[in-house]
Design an enzyme around this catalytic site. Structure first.
Site, PDB file in Angstrom:
ATOM      1  N   ASP A 108       0.837  -1.203   0.000  1.00  0.00           N
ATOM      2  CA  ASP A 108       0.000   0.000   0.000  1.00  0.00           C
ATOM      3  C   ASP A 108       0.876   1.259   0.000  1.00  0.00           C
ATOM      4  O   ASP A 108       1.803   1.391   0.800  1.00  0.00           O
ATOM      5  CB  ASP A 108      -0.893  -0.016   1.243  1.00  0.00           C
ATOM      6  N   THR A 152      -7.398   4.071  -1.123  1.00  0.00           N
ATOM      7  CA  THR A 152      -7.066   2.677  -0.858  1.00  0.00           C
ATOM      8  C   THR A 152      -8.163   1.704  -1.262  1.00  0.00           C
ATOM      9  O   THR A 152      -7.939   0.786  -2.057  1.00  0.00           O
ATOM     10  CB  THR A 152      -6.726   2.502   0.634  1.00  0.00           C
ATOM     11  N   ASN A 195     -13.281   5.998   0.091  1.00  0.00           N
ATOM     12  CA  ASN A 195     -13.107   5.331   1.381  1.00  0.00           C
ATOM     13  C   ASN A 195     -14.283   5.603   2.312  1.00  0.00           C
ATOM     14  O   ASN A 195     -14.484   4.900   3.304  1.00  0.00           O
ATOM     15  CB  ASN A 195     -11.821   5.800   2.049  1.00  0.00           C
ATOM     16  N   ASP A 209       2.505   2.824   3.412  1.00  0.00           N
ATOM     17  CA  ASP A 209       1.469   3.847   3.339  1.00  0.00           C
ATOM     18  C   ASP A 209       1.354   4.601   4.665  1.00  0.00           C
ATOM     19  O   ASP A 209       1.277   5.838   4.685  1.00  0.00           O
ATOM     20  CB  ASP A 209       0.127   3.201   2.993  1.00  0.00           C
ATOM     21  N   HIS A 248       2.130   8.664   5.122  1.00  0.00           N
ATOM     22  CA  HIS A 248       1.220   9.683   5.649  1.00  0.00           C
ATOM     23  C   HIS A 248       1.875  10.467   6.792  1.00  0.00           C
ATOM     24  O   HIS A 248       1.751  11.683   6.877  1.00  0.00           O
ATOM     25  CB  HIS A 248      -0.068   9.034   6.148  1.00  0.00           C
ATOM     26  N   ASP A 292      -1.615   0.442  -4.581  1.00  0.00           N
ATOM     27  CA  ASP A 292      -2.913   0.996  -4.942  1.00  0.00           C
ATOM     28  C   ASP A 292      -2.811   2.429  -5.434  1.00  0.00           C
ATOM     29  O   ASP A 292      -3.700   2.912  -6.133  1.00  0.00           O
ATOM     30  CB  ASP A 292      -3.877   0.910  -3.758  1.00  0.00           C
ATOM     31  N   HIS A 293      -1.741   3.116  -5.077  1.00  0.00           N
ATOM     32  CA  HIS A 293      -1.552   4.525  -5.415  1.00  0.00           C
ATOM     33  C   HIS A 293      -0.172   4.932  -4.957  1.00  0.00           C
ATOM     34  O   HIS A 293       0.538   4.162  -4.287  1.00  0.00           O
ATOM     35  CB  HIS A 293      -2.599   5.411  -4.726  1.00  0.00           C
TER      36      HIS A 293
END
Length: 422
Positions: A47, A82, A103, A214, A218, A259-260
């Site tokens: 992720d 996500t 989300n 992920d 963040h 996912d990104h």
């Protein structure tokens, strides 16, 4: 003849008989024949892993897979969040068609309810089947470790009695719901344990999910030393997985995705909505905002948001640019606002300084590009031109020997030149 002479003679006769009679041969048991295993397919999500993390010198195992197999820039679907993108990867449909449009979202058919990432009611997921449902229906056993949505009984119906039980539906025969207390090592070991089973109950399609990169992205931002350390940690787990597969003599086609990507953020780059209290509610804020005007307040909200803004653009859902492939689903909020890369849209200005990372931006932004690596007996070495993540699902069908599925948004065409003959 003296007694000792008689004994000596008897011993000579016995010795001659022994020499004449060949000793009994105990047959050696045949060596155990090693099991010949067919390749399994393992779909792995890291992720929030940006492809350029591979160039930071901390991912030798992933880079080895790149050198052996196939890679290329993969565009996520919009919104670059996500749950929408994990569901797109395993269904071959963009979020606007799967119904997983964010989300967090609402549905007019369920007034007063809000979908969050803890939701397992099949109502929210039932628009299109994921790859493990296709496989199970075809008699291919599957096992999923934490993939978003894999704990949902697809096609089932939640009952309102008891403890929100579900009637009907299909799940993987082996699955675990997400629990961040379960370490990456435990996740890899669980997958390998599934592959130690007898062939009759051994999954042929497996998924694995890592969230560390992920989470740290963040907290610390994509350019931080902490993200490099997180990437190195997951890379070691990929190495452990490969070692475990080798010990089992288990060939595997690995499809490793994210996912990104992740963009850098700061409390100094914020756009505030500045809407009158009571005129709206928001579902999501950050790189984009989904805004629902209060009935009767539509004109007030539109007048404020649809006017030009620095670092932000807003649209009515029917006016969202077609390239996003987003806006036709009933669950899409009436107004979408999208921030410029690195900016955030919030209801109110932050009260203290902060930096970090976020995703949800334009899916064509370089910072949002997703990881794609495929290696194993099914793949030749190469670099595939840029493609959309809806194409991963039909690739998985090809690897599993499932027939093509019509009516989806993706195709395995980008990968065909690099697939080894079956």
């Amino acid at each position: 003849m003296r007694w000792y002479s008689r004994i000596a003679a008897a011993m000579c006769v016995a010795l001659l008989q022994a020499c004449a009679t060949p000793p009994a041969i105990t047959p050696t048991p045949p060596a155990a024949v090693a099991e010949t295993r067919e390749p399994v397919t393992i779909l792995i999500s890291i992720d929030g892993f940006r492809p350029d993390y591979l160039r930071r010198g901390v991912t030798p195992n992933l880079n080895r897979l790149v050198a052996e197999g196939l890679t290329g820039p993969m565009r996520p679907s919009f919104p670059t969040k996500t749950f929408p993108n994990h569901w797109t990867i395993v269904t071959g449909m963009v979020p606007d068609h799967t119904g997983l449009v964010g989300n967090k979202m609402e549905d007019a058919a369920r007034p007063g309810e809000i979908f969050t990432m803890a939701e397992t009611d099949p109502f929210w997921w039932n628009a299109t089947p994921p790859i493990w449902v296709d496989a199970e229906r075809a008699g291919i056993r599957t096992g999923t470790l934490f993939w978003p949505g894999s704990e949902v009984a697809f096609g089932g119906t939640a009952t309102k009695s008891g403890h929100a039980k579900v009637e009907g539906g299909v799940r993987p025969q082996d699955w675990l719901a997400f629990n961040d207390a379960i370490s990456e090592t435990q996740r890899v070991n669980t997958l390998l344990d599934w592959l130690r089973r007898p062939a009759a109950i051994r999954p042929r399609l497996l998924t694995l999910y890592f969230d560390r990169v992920d989470v740290i992205g963040h907290e610390s931002g994509p350019d931080s030393a902490e993200v490099a350390e997180a990437a190195a940690t997951i890379d070691r787990q990929i190495g452990a997985l490969r070692d475990g597969l080798a010990a089992l003599r288990q060939p595997a086609n690995l499809v490793i995705v994210s996912d990104h990507g992740m963009g850098p953020t700061s409390s100094e780059r914020v756009v505030t909505l500045d809407l009158p209290a009571g005129s709206y509610h928001v579902l999501e804020t950050g790189p984009y905002a989904t805004v629902v005007p209060t009935p009767g307040q539509e004109a007030v909200v539109e007048r404020q948001l649809l006017a030009p803004h620095p670092h932000m653009q807003c649209w009515r859902k029917q006016d969202i640019p077609s390239r996003f492939r987003y806006g036709s689903n009933p669950r899409v909020a009436p107004i979408l606002c999208l921030a410029e890369m690195g900016w955030l849209i919030l209801e109110k200005a932050p009260t203290k300084p902060s930096t970090g990372g976020a995703h949800g931006y334009d899916n064509q932004a370089p910072e949002m590009l997703a990881l794609f690596i495929a290696a194993g007996p099914a793949f030749r070495h190469g670099t595939v031109p840029a493609f959309d993540n809806v194409d991963v699902y039909p690739l998985l069908r090809t690897l599993l020997g499932l027939p093509p599925r019509t009516g989806i948004d993706g195709t395995d065409a980008p990968f065909r030149p690099w697939l080894a003959p079956r």
